[in-house]
Design a protein around this motif. Structure first.
Motif, short mmCIF file in Angstrom:
data_model
loop_
_atom_site.label_atom_id
_atom_site.label_comp_id
_atom_site.label_asym_id
_atom_site.label_seq_id
_atom_site.Cartn_x
_atom_site.Cartn_y
_atom_site.Cartn_z
N ALA A 1 -41.22 -19.06 -7.37
CA ALA A 1 -41.69 -18.59 -8.67
C ALA A 1 -41.23 -17.16 -8.92
O ALA A 1 -41.07 -16.36 -7.99
N GLU A 2 -41.03 -16.85 -10.21
CA GLU A 2 -40.72 -15.48 -10.59
C GLU A 2 -42.00 -14.69 -10.86
O GLU A 2 -42.00 -13.46 -10.77
N PHE A 3 -43.05 -15.38 -11.22
CA PHE A 3 -44.32 -14.71 -11.49
C PHE A 3 -45.47 -15.63 -11.09
O PHE A 3 -45.30 -16.84 -10.91
N ILE A 4 -46.64 -15.02 -10.95
CA ILE A 4 -47.86 -15.75 -10.60
C ILE A 4 -48.92 -15.43 -11.66
O ILE A 4 -49.12 -14.27 -12.02
N GLU A 5 -49.59 -16.48 -12.15
CA GLU A 5 -50.78 -16.27 -12.97
C GLU A 5 -51.99 -16.43 -12.07
O GLU A 5 -52.31 -17.54 -11.63
N ALA A 6 -52.62 -15.31 -11.76
CA ALA A 6 -53.81 -15.30 -10.90
C ALA A 6 -55.03 -15.25 -11.79
O ALA A 6 -55.15 -14.35 -12.63
N PHE A 7 -55.96 -16.20 -11.62
CA PHE A 7 -57.07 -16.28 -12.57
C PHE A 7 -58.33 -16.84 -11.94
O PHE A 7 -58.29 -17.55 -10.94
N ILE A 8 -59.45 -16.49 -12.57
CA ILE A 8 -60.73 -17.11 -12.30
C ILE A 8 -61.07 -18.02 -13.48
O ILE A 8 -60.34 -18.05 -14.47
N PRO B 1 -47.40 -24.95 -8.90
CA PRO B 1 -46.33 -24.64 -9.86
C PRO B 1 -46.86 -24.66 -11.29
O PRO B 1 -47.91 -25.23 -11.56
N GLN B 2 -46.11 -24.05 -12.16
CA GLN B 2 -46.45 -24.02 -13.59
C GLN B 2 -45.24 -24.60 -14.34
O GLN B 2 -44.45 -23.86 -14.91
N TRP C 1 -44.42 -25.97 -17.05
CA TRP C 1 -44.13 -25.82 -18.48
C TRP C 1 -43.56 -24.45 -18.84
O TRP C 1 -43.12 -24.23 -19.96
N SER C 2 -43.55 -23.50 -17.91
CA SER C 2 -43.09 -22.15 -18.21
C SER C 2 -41.57 -22.12 -18.39
O SER C 2 -40.84 -22.84 -17.71
N GLN C 3 -41.09 -21.27 -19.29
CA GLN C 3 -39.66 -21.11 -19.49
C GLN C 3 -39.02 -20.54 -18.23
O GLN C 3 -37.89 -20.91 -17.87
N ARG C 4 -39.72 -19.63 -17.58
CA ARG C 4 -39.28 -19.15 -16.27
C ARG C 4 -40.14 -19.80 -15.20
O ARG C 4 -41.25 -20.27 -15.48
N SER C 5 -39.67 -19.84 -13.98
CA SER C 5 -40.42 -20.47 -12.90
C SER C 5 -41.69 -19.67 -12.62
O SER C 5 -41.63 -18.50 -12.28
N GLY C 6 -42.84 -20.34 -12.80
CA GLY C 6 -44.11 -19.64 -12.60
C GLY C 6 -45.03 -20.40 -11.66
O GLY C 6 -44.83 -21.58 -11.38
N GLY C 7 -46.03 -19.71 -11.16
CA GLY C 7 -47.02 -20.32 -10.28
C GLY C 7 -48.43 -20.00 -10.75
O GLY C 7 -48.64 -19.04 -11.51
N GLN C 8 -49.38 -20.80 -10.32
CA GLN C 8 -50.79 -20.61 -10.68
C GLN C 8 -51.59 -20.40 -9.40
O GLN C 8 -51.47 -21.19 -8.46
N LEU C 9 -52.40 -19.37 -9.40
CA LEU C 9 -53.22 -19.06 -8.23
C LEU C 9 -54.68 -18.97 -8.67
O LEU C 9 -55.08 -18.02 -9.36
#
Length: 457
Positions: free
Chosen positions: A24-31, A97-98, A100-108
């Protein structure tokens, strides 16, 4: 200095949900907040180790925002605390993985902790875990499958500000066809992307069906023997459906009743319970057990107290209409979709309860907490249910579940059952958040009231 949780994951073991995904190029870290909305930060992939080593700081109030993302002063977590941070820790050594993102993304997915290192009582995952611990202490382990109904809509509202079902959802001039296969074929590109995105994340989706109303569909998740995982999967599925719809120029909505004269969107929960030997305690020697009946009784007896969790918004109560496959009163029956609790016909090993009250707009963690608390309550009190309902439950039971938001909130706030299982603190926080939402909506006059009253009274 904030203590670290004992079970903090090791960043060196972090993997993707499935092998073969590109870095991934980025991570979406969320609660997850009180409304079931993911809230957090997007960080570069290079920050992943830091998230595991130092956590992610978010204001404690983030877990208890209103539906518009506004702070709720009455929780006492905003100005009174200086809007102080709490630390959030990853819950698993896994990044989804995420796709649907235009760039490779991840979900944490993360969980919030208080300043003493203990899990923060305002995090819905903590609320669910508290109930799970009580069941586990009995040697009982729930198995959960969640079904979610939703609408596919045109991305733009019409000239009057009203949503429009996706034009491709039905044939020209035709109504929706329940279980119609052509309904699915017309939007197959959207559903294909949803299926692929779920596969990439390891989300075990099962069936897809066309529902009763135009542009309405249902996707079912397969059963899992981990209630927290079931709630996590429901959250990720909702994100996936919304994102894939957006990619196709559509909007996906889990709003409980987007159209007043057609079917609403529900969240049906199937529950069975295993003992330490992995045997289903709802069935023995091919017969339903006393444990099953006590669980049914507990759910019936606590249903009204928990309605505010099953129907958490103003629009939620438009769904409660007789004859619409939405329960109006606590009732149960074998293979009866007009009752609040349906016991599907199944093999003994698959004997289960289908809880049919919650809307698709509800927070899955809080719904499961209320359902499992109802089961434990029934087992703890050893009560048995009223007689089974045969035939149309709407004709046999007067409406008794709260169908008004203020009534449901008052019942919730005064409930000893909610205090016992959800906790007095979260009980007051939830009520404060919902009162703020209710009071703000009271200040907005709908166009229907202008049409009815402006020049007639």
């Amino acid at each position: 200095m904030t203590p670290e949780p004992v079970d903090k994951a090791n960043p060196s073991t972090v993997t993707y949900a499935l092998a073969g995904n590109e870095p991934a190029e980025f991570i979406e870290a969320f609660i997850v907040d009180i409304n079931g909305i993911a809230r957090g930060k997007r960080v570069p992939m290079t920050a992943l180790d830091r998230l595991y080593e130092k956590g992610l700081c978010l204001p404690a109030s983030t877990a208890l925002l209103d539906i518009w993302g506004g702070e709720v002063e009455d929780t006492g977590l905003v100005l009174e605390t200086g809007d102080a941070d709490h630390i959030c820790w990853p819950i698993l050594d896994k990044v989804w993985p995420q796709p649907w993102s235009q760039r490779s993304g991840g979900q944490l997915l993360m969980q919030m902790h208080a300043n003493d290192g203990a899990p923060f009582a305002g995090d819905p995952r903590v609320v669910l875990n508290t109930v799970l611990e009580r069941l586990n202490a009995r040697g009982l382990h729930p198995v959960i499958a969640i079904e979610l109904e939703f609408r596919l809509l045109e991305a733009e509202l019409d000239s009057t500000g009203v949503p429009t079902p996706a034009k491709a959802s039905t044939g020209l001039g035709q109504p929706s066809q329940l279980y119609g296969l052509e309904e699915l074929e017309r939007l197959d590109p959207v559903f294909a992307d949803i299926q692929q995105a779920c596969s990439a994340q390891g989300l075990p989706i099962d069936t897809l069906i066309a529902e009763q109303s135009e542009g309405q569909y249902e996707i079912n998740l397969e059963h899992v023997d981990d209630a927290m995982q079931a709630a996590d999967q429901a959250l990720l599925l909702k994100r996936t459906i919304k994102a894939c719809a957006h990619q196709h120029g559509l909007a996906a909505s889990f709003m409980a009743k987007p159209f007043g004269m057609s079917a609403g969107n529900g969240m049906h929960v199937h529950i069975s319970v295993l003992d330490d030997n992995q045997d289903n305690v709802f069935s023995k020697d091919s017969e339903p057990t006393e444990c099953l009946m006590q669980s049914v009784a507990g759910l019936l007896n606590t249903m009204a107290d928990a309605t505010a969790l099953f129907a958490p918004h103003a629009n939620s109560y438009r769904r409660f209409q007789a004859g619409s496959h939405v329960p109006m009163a606590p009732s149960w029956g074998w293979d009866n979709r007009t009752t609040a609790l349906r016991l599907p016909l199944a093999t003994p090993a698959a004997t289960r309860i289908e809880h049919r009250v919650a809307g698709a707009d509800a927070n899955p963690y809080l719904v499961l907490a209320a359902v499992l608390a109802g089961i434990e309550h029934g087992l703890d009190h050893g009560v048995l249910p009223s007689l089974e309902t045969h035939g149309n439950a709407y004709d046999q039971h007067a409406p008794s579940l709260p169908d008004d938001w203020s009534v449901a909130l008052a019942r919730f706030e005064q409930s000893a059952f909610i205090t016992d299982y959800i906790g007095a603190t979260y009980q007051s926080w939830f009520a404060a958040c919902k009162r703020q939402e209710r009071d703000q909506l009271k200040c907005e006059v709908p166009t229907s009231e202008y049409a009815a009253y402006l020049q007639t009274v």
